[in-house]
Structure formats: C-alpha cells, structure tokens
Design an enzyme around this catalytic site. Structure first.
Site, PDB file in Angstrom:
ATOM      1  N   TYR A  34     -25.717  11.615  -2.118  1.00 38.25           N
ATOM      2  CA  TYR A  34     -26.058  12.223  -3.394  1.00 38.25           C
ATOM      3  C   TYR A  34     -26.072  13.752  -3.275  1.00 38.25           C
ATOM      4  O   TYR A  34     -25.439  14.466  -4.053  1.00 38.25           O
ATOM      5  CB  TYR A  34     -27.414  11.693  -3.874  1.00 38.25           C
ATOM      6  CG  TYR A  34     -27.868  12.355  -5.136  1.00 38.25           C
ATOM      7  CD1 TYR A  34     -28.827  13.348  -5.104  1.00 38.25           C
ATOM      8  CD2 TYR A  34     -27.305  12.016  -6.365  1.00 38.25           C
ATOM      9  CE1 TYR A  34     -29.231  13.990  -6.262  1.00 38.25           C
ATOM     10  CE2 TYR A  34     -27.693  12.650  -7.533  1.00 38.25           C
ATOM     11  CZ  TYR A  34     -28.656  13.632  -7.477  1.00 38.25           C
ATOM     12  OH  TYR A  34     -29.034  14.268  -8.619  1.00 38.25           O
ATOM     13  N   PHE A  36     -24.702  15.567  -1.035  1.00 34.82           N
ATOM     14  CA  PHE A  36     -23.348  16.044  -0.738  1.00 34.82           C
ATOM     15  C   PHE A  36     -22.575  16.193  -2.054  1.00 34.82           C
ATOM     16  O   PHE A  36     -21.941  17.217  -2.313  1.00 34.82           O
ATOM     17  CB  PHE A  36     -22.647  15.067   0.217  1.00 34.82           C
ATOM     18  CG  PHE A  36     -21.263  15.513   0.603  1.00 34.82           C
ATOM     19  CD1 PHE A  36     -20.179  15.245  -0.206  1.00 34.82           C
ATOM     20  CD2 PHE A  36     -21.037  16.218   1.776  1.00 34.82           C
ATOM     21  CE1 PHE A  36     -18.901  15.656   0.131  1.00 34.82           C
ATOM     22  CE2 PHE A  36     -19.769  16.657   2.124  1.00 34.82           C
ATOM     23  CZ  PHE A  36     -18.704  16.370   1.302  1.00 34.82           C
ATOM     24  N   GLU A 112       5.407  -6.374  32.803  1.00 34.47           N
ATOM     25  CA  GLU A 112       4.261  -6.463  31.887  1.00 34.47           C
ATOM     26  C   GLU A 112       4.727  -6.840  30.494  1.00 34.47           C
ATOM     27  O   GLU A 112       5.880  -6.601  30.142  1.00 34.47           O
ATOM     28  CB  GLU A 112       3.569  -5.090  31.788  1.00 34.47           C
ATOM     29  CG  GLU A 112       2.979  -4.632  33.086  1.00 34.47           C
ATOM     30  CD  GLU A 112       2.463  -3.199  33.021  1.00 34.47           C
ATOM     31  OE1 GLU A 112       2.541  -2.570  31.954  1.00 34.47           O
ATOM     32  OE2 GLU A 112       1.990  -2.722  34.060  1.00 34.47           O
ATOM     33  N   LYS A 114       5.060  -6.190  26.627  1.00 35.10           N
ATOM     34  CA  LYS A 114       5.103  -4.960  25.825  1.00 35.10           C
ATOM     35  C   LYS A 114       4.328  -5.230  24.533  1.00 35.10           C
ATOM     36  O   LYS A 114       4.816  -5.911  23.632  1.00 35.10           O
ATOM     37  CB  LYS A 114       6.550  -4.577  25.524  1.00 35.10           C
ATOM     38  CG  LYS A 114       6.676  -3.233  24.851  1.00 35.10           C
ATOM     39  CD  LYS A 114       8.116  -2.785  24.815  1.00 35.10           C
ATOM     40  CE  LYS A 114       8.289  -1.356  24.369  1.00 35.10           C
ATOM     41  NZ  LYS A 114       7.637  -0.994  23.164  1.00 35.10           N
ATOM     42  N   ASP A 116       2.568  -4.893  21.026  1.00 29.72           N
ATOM     43  CA  ASP A 116       3.038  -4.255  19.804  1.00 29.72           C
ATOM     44  C   ASP A 116       1.851  -3.642  19.063  1.00 29.72           C
ATOM     45  O   ASP A 116       1.300  -4.232  18.138  1.00 29.72           O
ATOM     46  CB  ASP A 116       3.737  -5.302  18.933  1.00 29.72           C
ATOM     47  CG  ASP A 116       4.603  -4.658  17.875  1.00 29.72           C
ATOM     48  OD1 ASP A 116       4.798  -3.434  17.938  1.00 29.72           O
ATOM     49  OD2 ASP A 116       5.079  -5.381  16.985  1.00 29.72           O
ATOM     50  N   TYR A 224      -2.878  -0.158  30.722  1.00 28.62           N
ATOM     51  CA  TYR A 224      -1.742  -0.455  31.593  1.00 28.62           C
ATOM     52  C   TYR A 224      -1.220   0.741  32.389  1.00 28.62           C
ATOM     53  O   TYR A 224      -0.139   0.674  32.947  1.00 28.62           O
ATOM     54  CB  TYR A 224      -0.596  -1.094  30.803  1.00 28.62           C
ATOM     55  CG  TYR A 224      -0.184  -0.353  29.540  1.00 28.62           C
ATOM     56  CD1 TYR A 224       0.310   0.944  29.583  1.00 28.62           C
ATOM     57  CD2 TYR A 224      -0.262  -0.984  28.310  1.00 28.62           C
ATOM     58  CE1 TYR A 224       0.699   1.602  28.445  1.00 28.62           C
ATOM     59  CE2 TYR A 224       0.134  -0.327  27.145  1.00 28.62           C
ATOM     60  CZ  TYR A 224       0.605   0.966  27.222  1.00 28.62           C
ATOM     61  OH  TYR A 224       0.995   1.620  26.089  1.00 28.62           O
ATOM     62  N   LYS A 313      13.649  -5.350  24.977  1.00 26.99           N
ATOM     63  CA  LYS A 313      13.126  -5.714  23.650  1.00 26.99           C
ATOM     64  C   LYS A 313      13.645  -7.086  23.239  1.00 26.99           C
ATOM     65  O   LYS A 313      14.845  -7.354  23.315  1.00 26.99           O
ATOM     66  CB  LYS A 313      13.594  -4.694  22.613  1.00 26.99           C
ATOM     67  CG  LYS A 313      13.004  -3.314  22.834  1.00 26.99           C
ATOM     68  CD  LYS A 313      11.679  -3.158  22.166  1.00 26.99           C
ATOM     69  CE  LYS A 313      11.833  -2.484  20.899  1.00 26.99           C
ATOM     70  NZ  LYS A 313      11.220  -1.594  20.238  1.00 26.99           N
ATOM     71  N   CYS A 407       6.663 -15.220 -18.839  1.00 21.23           N
ATOM     72  CA  CYS A 407       5.762 -15.770 -17.825  1.00 21.23           C
ATOM     73  C   CYS A 407       6.045 -17.266 -17.614  1.00 21.23           C
ATOM     74  O   CYS A 407       6.058 -18.032 -18.581  1.00 21.23           O
ATOM     75  CB  CYS A 407       4.310 -15.559 -18.256  1.00 21.23           C
ATOM     76  SG  CYS A 407       3.140 -16.319 -17.130  1.00 21.23           S
ATOM     77  N   CYS A 410       2.786 -19.228 -18.987  1.00 23.50           N
ATOM     78  CA  CYS A 410       2.312 -19.272 -20.376  1.00 23.50           C
ATOM     79  C   CYS A 410       3.359 -18.825 -21.381  1.00 23.50           C
ATOM     80  O   CYS A 410       3.115 -18.857 -22.576  1.00 23.50           O
ATOM     81  CB  CYS A 410       1.044 -18.424 -20.524  1.00 23.50           C
ATOM     82  SG  CYS A 410       1.362 -16.663 -20.414  1.00 23.50           S
ATOM     83  N   CYS A 425       2.250 -10.356 -16.333  1.00 24.83           N
ATOM     84  CA  CYS A 425       2.066 -11.129 -17.554  1.00 24.83           C
ATOM     85  C   CYS A 425       0.839 -10.531 -18.241  1.00 24.83           C
ATOM     86  O   CYS A 425      -0.250 -10.527 -17.671  1.00 24.83           O
ATOM     87  CB  CYS A 425       1.829 -12.600 -17.234  1.00 24.83           C
ATOM     88  SG  CYS A 425       1.169 -13.485 -18.656  1.00 24.83           S
ATOM     89  N   CYS A 431      -3.611 -17.129 -19.910  1.00 19.83           N
ATOM     90  CA  CYS A 431      -2.637 -17.589 -18.914  1.00 19.83           C
ATOM     91  C   CYS A 431      -3.407 -18.270 -17.773  1.00 19.83           C
ATOM     92  O   CYS A 431      -4.259 -17.633 -17.132  1.00 19.83           O
ATOM     93  CB  CYS A 431      -1.849 -16.379 -18.428  1.00 19.83           C
ATOM     94  SG  CYS A 431      -0.637 -16.752 -17.177  1.00 19.83           S
TER      95      CYS A 431
END
Ligand code: IVH
Length: 674
Positions: A34, A36, A112, A114, A116, A224, A313, A407, A410, A425, A431
């Site tokens: 507040y 702030f 090792e 790899k 992601d 690693y 890869k 749609c 509907c 829609c 709907c």
C-alpha cells in the site's frame, strides 16, 4: 519551487528504486504494498505535471508494462561455451578420430544425458553458495542467486569435505514433465497463457523477479561441470570431479557413464534414444566429453566450443498418419480451438490420436485438406503438432479445410478481433460449453472452492435444467425436492453441497472477481483489481482508463473488465449474487488492540521477522498511533530490526544513535499501554 519539485521527484525515484531492489533482488520487502503504491502514485502525479524532471528509467515506467526489473549483469570468470552438434554416427566417429589424432589412443570419454533446460553457473566460497548466474551471451549473464536458492536440490551449504575454497559449478536447471503438466493445467484454469514445454517454463521461472513466485514452481537441477583454480592437480579428469561433487552434496545424474570406445558411446546413445521417454524429464541428446583434464588441455578450444566435447542431438521423432477429422472445441471464454483427430499412431513412447492446430492461420499455413496424410512431430512440446503434409499422398479433388464461420456448438456467428488469431463465439450466455465451463470455473478450488459440488454434478445439473448461470447455484437450496429425485444423489450429498454453497458466501472479494470468469482476468489480476478498487461499485464507476491505471492491468484487460461490468445481463447477475450474500467488497481487517501507546513516535521496519509479517507490524504500529517512515534520519525514533537487514542501514542507525529494537520489544511497548 521548481527545484523543490525536482528534488522530490529525485527522492521518490531513488526511494522506489531502492525498494524495488530490496524486493526483487534481495527478496526483502522494506515497505507495505500500500505504502509503495502511494509513493508511486505521488511520483506519477508529479511526473505528469513536470515531465521535464522525469527520469527515463523512472520506476513509474516499470509497472504495468512488460519492462522487468533488471538483474545484475555478471561477467563469467570462465566463459560458458556451447558444444558442437552432431546428428549421426559418422560425425561422431570423425570426432573420435580427431581426438585420437591429438591425444593418442588411450582415451576415455564421459557420456552424459543432454538435459533440455537452461544452464547455470553457481559459485561457492568456503562451502557456501554465494552467486548464481545464467549463461547469458556466454561471457556475461544475469545474476539470479535468490531465484536459484529456491531450488531445493541445490545446496546452500556443502557437506564437510575437501572442496576448493572457491569454485564454480555448472549444470542445467529443468522442470520434471509431470510438474510442468500440472502447473500448465493450473495456468490454463486461471486463464493464463500456457508454456509450450518444460524448458520454456523453467527459463521463464528463473527470470521471474519475485523469488517467492519462483519458490512455488518445482525446479530441479543436475550439476555436470566443475571449474576451479588448479583443477587438474586435484582430479585426473572430469569423471573424478563429478564423483567428488556428488559427495559435497550436489545432485548429479546417475546415468552418466565412463566409456572406453566409440562403440560404447554409440550403444549409450542408442539406448537413450529409445529409452529417453522413460525419464521424468526431457533430454534432447547426449554429451560426450574427453575425461582426462590433461588431454582436454591438449585439445583446446575453437572460438565457440571445446574440441574435447561434442553433443549428439536426437532427432525430433516424426511419424506419418492420416487426418481423420477436425473438431472445433469451444472453451469457457468462447475461444474456438481446432483440434486434429488423427489415425492413432505410436510416437515418442505414446499413442497419439490428436494434435493441436492452434487457430485458423495454422490451418491455412499448412494448406490442410480433408483426409490428408500428415507428418506429426513431438519435439520439446508436450502436445504433438502437425508439421507438414505429404503432398504425394493427397488424393485428387480433395477439399481444403475451411474454418467454420459459425459456432459448432450453438450456431452463433464467430468473431475474430483485429490483431488476434483466435476466433470467439460471442454467445457466452447461450452456448453450452461456455455456460458449463463458466460454472465449473466458478466452483474451482482456486476460485469459490465449493465443497460438495464437483464438475460432474455441474454437468448433470445443467442437463437437468437446474443450473444455467452462476446465480442458479445460490438458489439450489430452493430446489431440494428436485434434487432428491436425482439418482445417486443422496440426502447427505445434498446437505454437504448446500453447506458448501453457503460457506462460499464468505469467500473474499478477490476470489469472487476471479470466479466470475471475466475474460483475461486471472487470479493475480483479480487480486490487484480488488486491492485497488476495494468494492464492485468503485469498479463500476471506473472508466477504461481508470481500470488500466491499476498496476499490471493493461488496456486489453481493462476493456474486458469494463465490457463485462456494463453488460446488462451481468449487472443483473451481480445484483442477485450481492443479494445472495457474496462478498463484493474488501473486508478491512479489524484494528484489534488499537491504542495510542506509540503516538508521536516514528518507526522504520527493516528485515525479516520471526513472528509477524512486515504488513502486520506496520498495522500494529500504525493502529497504536505510531508513524512508519521509510528512510533513516536523525529524526527517526526507532529502527525495528529483523533478520537479513542491510548492513548499511544498521551502520547508519548506529551512527545516528537511533535505538534498534526487535519485534518483541514493539509488542512490549504496546502491552505496557494496554
Ligand atoms: S557441458 C563446455 N553437459 O548444452 C561444456 N552441457 O550446447 C559445457 N547441456 O549450454 C557444457 N546437458 O546448457 C554439458 N550434460 C551436459 C549438458 C549440457 C545439457 C546444455 C548446456 C550447454 C549446452 C551446450
């Protein structure tokens, strides 16, 4: 006068920047939200009147937009290089040959997985985590120490052991697939944008400005790589260093393997190419590193990557199958999503029957025809996607897929807002999937959390004509006789449900706002709107610009909120919900223990406290007549100090001989008066 204004703008700018630094970088909130906001508003007002004094990087520019509070940039002591990629056996054999030419035939490799995710470099000094930096551009990255410290598998203090006094350890931060799916589902329910894959989620998370938010997301990390002075004197090679770091308390990957020949490497690769889907996290290849440090040095580096390591890869798996049909799903908000029904096919360890097509643009981009033979790929993404069409297999005279104009549920004509890819829609109150979706959203755990009323019951009640809008939930108690007739719905269940409905009436305003299902209003936005406007009447009276002035609320959200509140159907609904007793105003906490024992005294609160939050302390002090200030001056009466207080503040207070008190002492001062 002008000089005074300028000085005030500079002072507010500096103060707010300092709070932001405390909050976002040091995870230490020095001021209530507040207060702030009050300061920020004061600054904004002055800046609007005297734009000539506005700092281009003013904190007023950092709220509500995309601009984030920047992290510190840190130079890497050892550059974070990338790895050369290979995609086939021959390229790997060539790598092995190049290595042997330089170092001879006595070579061992460490293989090792790899991972992601995103790489991170963490520095430890005397066994303590002192800094964590992202890869950045390889030479310098963002300092994200506080965020990294929230990852449970990363130790803050090491086990006793013979670790170097100063070292850097590198690894990969990632998110387990299951956690990712769970979190993404939650985001979807909250109307937030979902992430495409765990890697994006992990890297988005580590760049969040609020470590408390980071802590809520279950990140994990495998280490690693070790760097320190005279590393080769302590360990003969990479393998031995990894065994050691495990003992110091780091999480390393159990599948890492020491290989003696290219044949060993190839069998490691082919094993993981097929088995990677059994892992709980994503990998996109294998990393092969020459083990011996002396040999690594002999091999050296190219400009971008080491000559002693390479990555293999995996190819994203891709299969061919037939497009059976396309269905158009209508969501709670009316968004229409095309989904491809495919002839079931095995891909990356699971049977795939469906693929998302995102929107009309994607169908057009692919030039999809009925009955096409399509290529389906599962890369990093969880949901497989159609990446192309096998034109050779397209039958003659097939029809191109045409996006529906109406749609599928509907029959209402679809709309597509300018600049948006998604069709909607607009028939939100007539709907079926929108009605049922909204009801299910309303009762959700993070919204009204109505006990005894679940999604299946909602669907049944809708079918029986008992529920078609939110207000109907609050008149279910008048339908007891009808309810009793429903098969498998006993009296006990009815009572439980009605009690749950009754209890939901005390859910706070912010939950009600979120539960209404206003497009683009997720839980965070609902909280911000509730805190800002305090009640629905003030929101109703607000213009679009007023709503857009709420921190983090942009034009798009503001327009959606405004439209929602000014729709006559919604206005009637809201009136009925108010009459039913739901909360449409923020309930201010009662000022218990109020008194004036602290009147005419000023306090500065700094640090983290054991028994009270900073807001609670502020509230306690203010409700006893005390004044909260935000900077230390000779006029300050008390510094209320908790843990982790900044050393500069402490020094300044000591210099000015300001009494430094604890939270317990504050309570004592208050109690003396009572
Ligand atoms: S070693 C100089 N080992 O792959 C060697 N990297 O293309 C530096 N990665 O930026 C990296 N798993 O983010 C290494 N087991 C592993 C890895 C790994 C994933 C990532 C890492 C790096 C990128 C290199």
């Amino acid at each position: 006068m002008l000089a005074e204004v300028q000085e005030k703008i500079i002072q507010l700018t500096n103060e707010l920047n300092d709070y932001n630094y405390q909050y976002y970088v040091l995870a230490n909130s020095e001021i209530s939200d507040y207060n702030f906001d009050q300061k920020l508003k004061e600054l904004e007002a002055l800046e609007a009147q005297y734009p000539q004094f506005k700092d281009p990087n003013s904190p007023s520019q950092q709220v509500g937009g995309d601009i984030t509070h920047k992290f510190n940039t840190v130079q890497h002591r050892w550059p974070m290089l990338s790895l050369g990629n290979t995609y086939n056996e021959q390229e790997l054999r060539d790598f092995d040959e190049r290595v042997r030419k330089v170092v001879g035939d006595q070579v061992q490799y460490v293989c090792e997985l790899k991972f992601d995710g995103l790489s991170i470099s963490i520095t430890y000094q005397n066994g303590k985590l002192i800094r964590a930096v992202t890869r950045g551009d390889g030479t310098q990255g963002d300092e994200v120490t506080n965020n990294v410290k929230t990852i449970r598998s990363i130790p803050h203090n090491l086990h006793p052991g013979r670790y170097p006094e100063l070292f850097e350890i590198r690894g990969e931060i990632f998110m387990h697939r299951k956690a990712f799916e769970r979190l993404n589902k939650g985001r979807e329910q909250d109307g937030k944008q979902t992430y495409a894959n765990p890697r994006n989620f992990a890297s988005g998370t580590i760049k969040l400005q609020d470590p408390k938010e980071v802590a809520k997301r279950p990140l994990d990390c495998f280490l690693y790589f070790l760097y320190c002075e005279n590393r080769a004197k302590q360990f003969p090679g990479h393998w031995e260093s990894i065994q050691a770091v495990k003992e110091w308390g780091f999480q390393t990957c159990e599948h890492t393997k020491l290989c003696n020949s290219i044949e060993d490497i190839l069998s490691f690769i082919s094993h993981w190419d097929t088995q990677r889907h059994q892992l709980s996290y994503d990998i996109d290849g294998i990393v092969i590193k020459v083990n011996d440090y002396a040999q690594q040095e002999e091999l050296g580096f190219t400009a971008k990557s080491p000559r002693w390591a390479i990555s293999y890869k995996f190819r994203a798996e891709c299969v061919e199958t037939t497009l059976n049909s396309i269905i158009y799903q209508v969501g709670r908000t009316g968004a229409v999503t095309p989904v491809a029904n495919l002839k079931p096919v095995l891909l990356a360890g699971t049977t795939v029957k469906r693929a998302s097509l995102h929107n009309a643009n994607e169908i057009a981009r692919l030039d999809l025809h009925e009955g096409d033979t399509v290529f389906v790929e599962k890369g990093g993404e969880i949901i497989p996607k159609i990446i192309g069409i096998n034109n050779e297999k397209r039958a003659k005279n097939t029809l191109a897929i045409v996006y529906p104009t109406h749609c599928p549920e509907c029959g209402t004509q679809l709309i597509r807002q300018e600049g948006e890819a998604v069709h909607y829609c607009p028939n939100e109150d007539g709907c079926r999937p929108q009605i049922v979706g909204k009801l299910k959203h309303f009762i959700g755990r993070k919204m009204m959390d109505i006990q005894g009323l679940g999604n299946e019951t909602i669907a049944t009640f809708f079918q029986l004509g008992l529920l078609s809008k939110i207000t109907d939930i609050y008149s279910l108690s008048e339908q007891r006789e009808q309810l009793k007739k429903i098969e498998r719905f006993g009296e006990k269940s009815i009572e439980n449900m009605l009690t749950g409905i009754e209890e939901s009436k005390s859910k706070p305003f912010e939950k009600v706002l979120f539960a209404l299902g206003i497009r683009h209003v997720g839980d965070t936005t609902a909280k911000k709107l509730a805190a800002y406007f305090k009640n629905i009447q003030a929101m109703n009276d607000a213009t679009i610009a007023d709503i857009a002035a709420v921190p983090d609320v942009g034009e798009r959200i503001a327009m959606s909120v405004f439209d929602y509140l000014h729709d006559p159907v919604h206005q009637l609904e809201l009136e009925k919900l108010k009459a039913a007793g739901l909360q449409f105003a923020v309930v201010e906490q009662e000022r218990i223990l109020a008194g004036n024992s602290l009147s005419n005294k000023s306090f500065l609160i700094s640090g983290v406290f054991a028994n009270y939050s900073r807001e609670e302390l502020t509230h306690l002090i203010e409700s006893h007549g005390g004044k909260i200030v935000s900077s230390i001056s000779a006029k300050l009466n008390y510094l209320v100090a908790g843990d982790k207080m900044g050393p500069s503040k402490l020094a300044k207070a000591e210099k000015l001989q300001i009494p430094i008190i604890s939270e317990d002492e504050i309570i004592k001062m208050i109690n003396q008066d009572n």
